[in-house]
Design a protein around this motif. Structure first.
Motif, PDB file in Angstrom:
ATOM      1  N   GLN A   1       0.828  -1.208   0.000  1.00  0.00           N
ATOM      2  CA  GLN A   1       0.000   0.000   0.000  1.00  0.00           C
ATOM      3  C   GLN A   1       0.864   1.260   0.000  1.00  0.00           C
ATOM      4  N   MET A   2       1.904   1.294   0.822  1.00  0.00           N
ATOM      5  CA  MET A   2       2.759   2.479   0.894  1.00  0.00           C
ATOM      6  C   MET A   2       3.610   2.614  -0.365  1.00  0.00           C
ATOM      7  N   ILE A   3       4.147   1.497  -0.878  1.00  0.00           N
ATOM      8  CA  ILE A   3       4.965   1.566  -2.091  1.00  0.00           C
ATOM      9  C   ILE A   3       4.132   2.013  -3.285  1.00  0.00           C
ATOM     10  N   GLY A   4       2.959   1.393  -3.470  1.00  0.00           N
ATOM     11  CA  GLY A   4       2.109   1.760  -4.599  1.00  0.00           C
ATOM     12  C   GLY A   4       1.624   3.193  -4.511  1.00  0.00           C
ATOM     13  N   THR A   5       1.243   3.628  -3.304  1.00  0.00           N
ATOM     14  CA  THR A   5       0.779   5.010  -3.135  1.00  0.00           C
ATOM     15  C   THR A   5       1.898   6.003  -3.433  1.00  0.00           C
ATOM     16  N   THR A   6       3.105   5.702  -2.989  1.00  0.00           N
ATOM     17  CA  THR A   6       4.227   6.619  -3.222  1.00  0.00           C
ATOM     18  C   THR A   6       4.577   6.707  -4.702  1.00  0.00           C
ATOM     19  N   VAL A   7       4.646   5.557  -5.385  1.00  0.00           N
ATOM     20  CA  VAL A   7       4.964   5.569  -6.816  1.00  0.00           C
ATOM     21  C   VAL A   7       3.901   6.340  -7.598  1.00  0.00           C
ATOM     22  N   LEU A   8       2.629   6.056  -7.309  1.00  0.00           N
ATOM     23  CA  LEU A   8       1.554   6.749  -8.017  1.00  0.00           C
ATOM     24  C   LEU A   8       1.542   8.236  -7.681  1.00  0.00           C
ATOM     25  N   ALA A   9       1.863   8.593  -6.440  1.00  0.00           N
ATOM     26  CA  ALA A   9       1.901  10.007  -6.059  1.00  0.00           C
ATOM     27  C   ALA A   9       3.015  10.746  -6.796  1.00  0.00           C
ATOM     28  N   PHE A  10       4.171  10.113  -6.955  1.00  0.00           N
ATOM     29  CA  PHE A  10       5.271  10.735  -7.697  1.00  0.00           C
ATOM     30  C   PHE A  10       4.869  11.003  -9.147  1.00  0.00           C
ATOM     31  N   ILE A  11       4.282  10.004  -9.786  1.00  0.00           N
ATOM     32  CA  ILE A  11       3.925  10.167 -11.200  1.00  0.00           C
ATOM     33  C   ILE A  11       2.807  11.190 -11.350  1.00  0.00           C
ATOM     34  N   CYS A  12       1.805  11.141 -10.466  1.00  0.00           N
ATOM     35  CA  CYS A  12       0.713  12.117 -10.537  1.00  0.00           C
ATOM     36  C   CYS A  12       1.215  13.528 -10.263  1.00  0.00           C
ATOM     37  N   LEU A  13       2.175  13.680  -9.354  1.00  0.00           N
ATOM     38  CA  LEU A  13       2.752  15.000  -9.103  1.00  0.00           C
ATOM     39  C   LEU A  13       3.473  15.522 -10.341  1.00  0.00           C
ATOM     40  N   TYR A  14       4.203  14.635 -11.021  1.00  0.00           N
ATOM     41  CA  TYR A  14       4.871  15.038 -12.266  1.00  0.00           C
ATOM     42  C   TYR A  14       3.842  15.453 -13.316  1.00  0.00           C
ATOM     43  N   LEU A  15       2.783  14.652 -13.480  1.00  0.00           N
ATOM     44  CA  LEU A  15       1.759  14.983 -14.474  1.00  0.00           C
ATOM     45  C   LEU A  15       1.041  16.280 -14.114  1.00  0.00           C
ATOM     46  N   PHE A  16       0.771  16.472 -12.824  1.00  0.00           N
ATOM     47  CA  PHE A  16       0.100  17.710 -12.397  1.00  0.00           C
ATOM     48  C   PHE A  16       0.983  18.919 -12.677  1.00  0.00           C
ATOM     49  N   THR A  17       2.288  18.770 -12.435  1.00  0.00           N
ATOM     50  CA  THR A  17       3.211  19.867 -12.733  1.00  0.00           C
ATOM     51  C   THR A  17       3.256  20.151 -14.231  1.00  0.00           C
ATOM     52  N   ALA A  18       3.244  19.098 -15.046  1.00  0.00           N
ATOM     53  CA  ALA A  18       3.249  19.287 -16.499  1.00  0.00           C
ATOM     54  C   ALA A  18       1.960  19.966 -16.961  1.00  0.00           C
ATOM     55  N   ILE A  19       0.824  19.555 -16.408  1.00  0.00           N
ATOM     56  CA  ILE A  19      -0.450  20.190 -16.775  1.00  0.00           C
ATOM     57  C   ILE A  19      -0.459  21.651 -16.360  1.00  0.00           C
ATOM     58  N   GLU A  20       0.047  21.923 -15.165  1.00  0.00           N
ATOM     59  CA  GLU A  20       0.105  23.306 -14.702  1.00  0.00           C
ATOM     60  C   GLU A  20       0.992  24.142 -15.609  1.00  0.00           C
ATOM     61  N   PHE A  21       2.104  23.563 -16.074  1.00  0.00           N
ATOM     62  CA  PHE A  21       2.986  24.301 -16.966  1.00  0.00           C
ATOM     63  C   PHE A  21       2.305  24.569 -18.307  1.00  0.00           C
ATOM     64  N   CYS A  22       1.527  23.616 -18.789  1.00  0.00           N
ATOM     65  CA  CYS A  22       0.790  23.838 -20.037  1.00  0.00           C
ATOM     66  C   CYS A  22      -0.222  24.975 -19.882  1.00  0.00           C
ATOM     67  N   VAL A  23      -0.909  24.985 -18.742  1.00  0.00           N
ATOM     68  CA  VAL A  23      -1.850  26.087 -18.482  1.00  0.00           C
ATOM     69  C   VAL A  23      -1.103  27.412 -18.394  1.00  0.00           C
ATOM     70  N   PHE A  24       0.080  27.393 -17.764  1.00  0.00           N
ATOM     71  CA  PHE A  24       0.877  28.609 -17.679  1.00  0.00           C
ATOM     72  C   PHE A  24       1.284  29.098 -19.068  1.00  0.00           C
ATOM     73  N   VAL A  25       1.676  28.176 -19.949  1.00  0.00           N
ATOM     74  CA  VAL A  25       2.063  28.562 -21.316  1.00  0.00           C
ATOM     75  C   VAL A  25       0.892  29.209 -22.039  1.00  0.00           C
ATOM     76  N   TYR A  26      -0.297  28.622 -21.845  1.00  0.00           N
ATOM     77  CA  TYR A  26      -1.475  29.193 -22.492  1.00  0.00           C
ATOM     78  C   TYR A  26      -1.769  30.601 -21.948  1.00  0.00           C
ATOM     79  N   VAL A  27      -1.714  30.773 -20.624  1.00  0.00           N
ATOM     80  CA  VAL A  27      -1.972  32.094 -20.024  1.00  0.00           C
ATOM     81  C   VAL A  27      -0.883  33.078 -20.436  1.00  0.00           C
TER      82      VAL A  27
END
Length: 622
Positions: A254-280
């Motif tokens: 549970q802890m390993i899977g949650t941590t791995v998924l949290a890392f990848i989701c954080l990366y994707l969220f940062t990428a999405i935020e950067f795309c929104v920033f580029v658009y703005v």
């Protein structure tokens, strides 16, 4: 003339991939359900159905299969973690509430998201089920085929439209490479499982032992408790300040899977935020171009020219500060994820030792039902807390960056540093704050020097809490009473400011409540964390698991000895008697000795016919 990045965006604005990933998610349920049915058919049920039951014709097939054991499994943890990582894109799709297959009222959106979560779970269920199945040969083939389908479809989607409308070149690759990496890892894992199970099937290797009830690290922990504690070795700086590896402790899936998924989701969220920033940013650049056209039209003599220049400066500073603070905000959330793992190990060790003093008093005996639900809540809530925490921390750091730019950097750039200090009275403010802090320290010094009795021993670190010079002390309190009223106003504002800063900084830390003492129950994330800790503690405590292992092993040994004792009695020259006939004879003997049980038997039982019952009644009369 368009720039290269602009041409890429214009080209991909009309790019339409032949593979719709959302539609493929729906169609992936067909092979997913097929794999689930095959694995369920192979899974044997422990209890056989009676003849009168509806599912009697199924025999002992179609048992319930589980994707993974969140608490009691410590093997293949990284394989399960990569299986969780393969779901990252779909999790982010649900997090953005982009799943809208049905047009429903606003109040029913929760049910639509629930359906979306179930669909994502079903589509990725074969990854976990094939990893945990006992039938390694079949499950490895099915898991490899299903992973290959997802990998091929994802690669085909990327090759058709590799660029995007926001970042430009290789935008699609930027979003999908973590899932591709996880799928490639699963392909290698299933291939390794197939080769190993095939060698076992051909007799080239011995089959691996079944999943042990007592894991090796749990046995090491118990042995460590029973031994005399050795002399402590000197720890390095990394072990003292960062992390110390413990062979007697393993993080659960549970802890390993949650941590791995949290890392990848954080990366994707940062990428999405950067795309929104580029658009703005592009929209702001267009607006800035219009402002420059207006200034040029009035020949820089208009009344709004100074205001427009300040607005342009604000936009440029905001864009720069937002980009610069992306890395510190990301690093803060990444460090908090590692710190949560460290706190999990520390809390579990204390619970194993029976120490609950570090927990709030109301959580010493949590609700059992709430704790069970917390196991399902914690992984999803931890990921959501990390994503929202990153965004809030990013906003707070950007505001601090703007304050530094306008308070220090820009005045120096415009050669207005001294004028700004004179206008704001920075020197006077600093002197006032220093004076207030000095008076507070002076109060402490006076109390230590004149109003406390001397130390009782030379080894005491401080004076005892016993008053001295009481008359002077009462006058001291009286005259400082009115001054401390004014001082309390500043202390109250500082308390509010520090609480806001710490609350925003620790919003992603689900293992630490930001509520005041006594109100920890209002923090639902912290309640889920505590419930998850207690469930793991009760089900994976090494001492308890070792005790149950000793009981089970002793029971098996006694059964084996009893079987060996009576084994010689069955080795006779008499004809062999089937197990069914022996069971019928023992049943007849039991019912003859207990005639009241005859009337309590089910009429649909295998030996419950009226003729058999009549024979039993006749035998009981004689």
């Amino acid at each position: 003339m368009l720039s290269t990045n602009g041409r890429t965006r214009q080209l991909n604005g009309t790019c339409a991939s032949s593979v719709d990933m959302e539609l493929f998610l729906h169609y992936s349920l067909i092979p997913s359900l097929f794999i689930i049915l095959v694995l369920s058919f192979l899974q044997r049920r422990e209890q056989h159905r009676q003849r009168g039951d509806t599912c009697y014709l199924l025999g002992n097939h179609f048992g319930i299969i589980i994707p993974l054991d969140f608490m009691g499994t410590f093997r293949n943890r990284w394989s399960y973690g990569m299986a969780f990582g393969a779901t990252a894109n779909k999790v982010m799709f649900l997090f953005s509430e982009g799943y809208q297959p049905l047009q429903v009222p606003q109040w029913a959106q929760a049910f639509v998201l629930l359906i979306g979560g179930i669909e994502v779970g079903l589509s990725h269920f074969p990854f976990f089920a094939c990893l945990s199945s006992e039938f390694q040969l079949v499950s490895s083939i099915l898991g490899f085929s299903y992973s290959l389908i997802w990998f091929a479809v994802t690669v085909h989607h990327i090759t058709q439209c590799p660029h995007g409308q926001f970042v430009g070149r290789y935008e699609t690759i930027m979003f999908y490479w973590p899932s591709l990496l996880c799928l490639a890892f699963l392909l290698g894992r299933f291939l390794h499982m197939f080769v190993k199970s095939l060698r076992v099937y051909l007799g080239w290797e011995l089959p691996t032992e079944e999943k042990p009830f007592l894991e090796v690290h749990q046995a090491k922990h118990v042995k460590k408790l029973l031994r005399k504690s050795p002399r402590q070795k000197k720890k390095s700086w990394f072990q003292t300040r960062i992390y110390e590896w413990d062979p007697c402790f393993h993080f659960p899936i549970q802890m390993i899977g949650t941590t791995v998924l949290a890392f990848i989701c954080l990366y994707l969220f940062t990428a999405i935020e950067f795309c929104v920033f580029v658009y703005v940013r592009d929209e702001l650049d267009l607006f800035e171009g219009e402002l420059e056209s207006y200034i040029a039209s009035v020949n820089q003599t208009g009344t709004l020219t100074p205001v427009i220049l300040q607005v342009k400066e604000l936009m440029n500073v905001t864009k720069g500060v937002w980009v610069v603070t992306i890395l510190p905000a990301s690093f803060t959330c990444v460090s908090q994820l590692f710190h949560i793992l460290s706190c999990y190990r520390k809390r579990m060790r204390r619970l194993w030792a029976g120490d609950k003093h570090s927990l709030p008093l109301k959580f010493h005996h949590p609700s059992s039902s709430e704790s069970v639900v917390a196991i399902a809540r914690y992984p999803g809530w931890q990921i959501a807390y990390i994503l929202w925490g990153y965004f809030i921390i990013h906003v707070v750091q950007s505001l601090c960056g703007l304050a530094i730019m306008y308070g220090l950097v820009l005045p120096i750039i415009h050669n207005q540093g001294l004028e700004m200090l004179r206008g704001l009275g920075i020197g006077t403010e600093v002197l006032t704050i220093s004076t207030v802090l000095g008076l507070m320290m002076l109060q402490v010094w006076i109390a230590t020097r004149f109003f406390l009795q001397p130390k009782m021993g030379t080894a005491d670190t401080q004076k005892p809490l016993a008053l001295n010079n009481r008359k002077a002390f009462h006058n001291f309190n009286y005259f400082l009473f009115f001054y401390n009223v004014l001082l309390g106003l500043g202390a109250c504002l500082s308390r509010l400011l520090i609480s806001c800063i710490l609350g925003a900084w620790l919003i992603a830390r689900i293992d630490r409540t930001i509520m005041q003492s006594g109100y920890e129950g209002a923090d639902m994330g912290y309640s889920a964390w505590i419930g998850m800790l207690y469930v793991d503690h009760y089900h994976t405590n090494p001492v308890l698991v070792s005790f149950c292992h000793i009981l089970i092993t002793g029971h098996r040994e006694r059964r084996l000895q009893r079987a060996i004792k009576y084994w010689y009695l069955n080795q006779s020259a008499c004809p062999r008697v089937s197990a069914r006939s022996r069971t019928r004879w023992l049943l007849l003997q039991t019912l003859i000795n207990n005639p009241r049980l005859v009337t309590l038997r089910k009429s649909t039982a295998g030996y419950g016919s009226q003729e058999f019952t009549q024979i039993l009644l006749t035998c009981s009369e004689h």
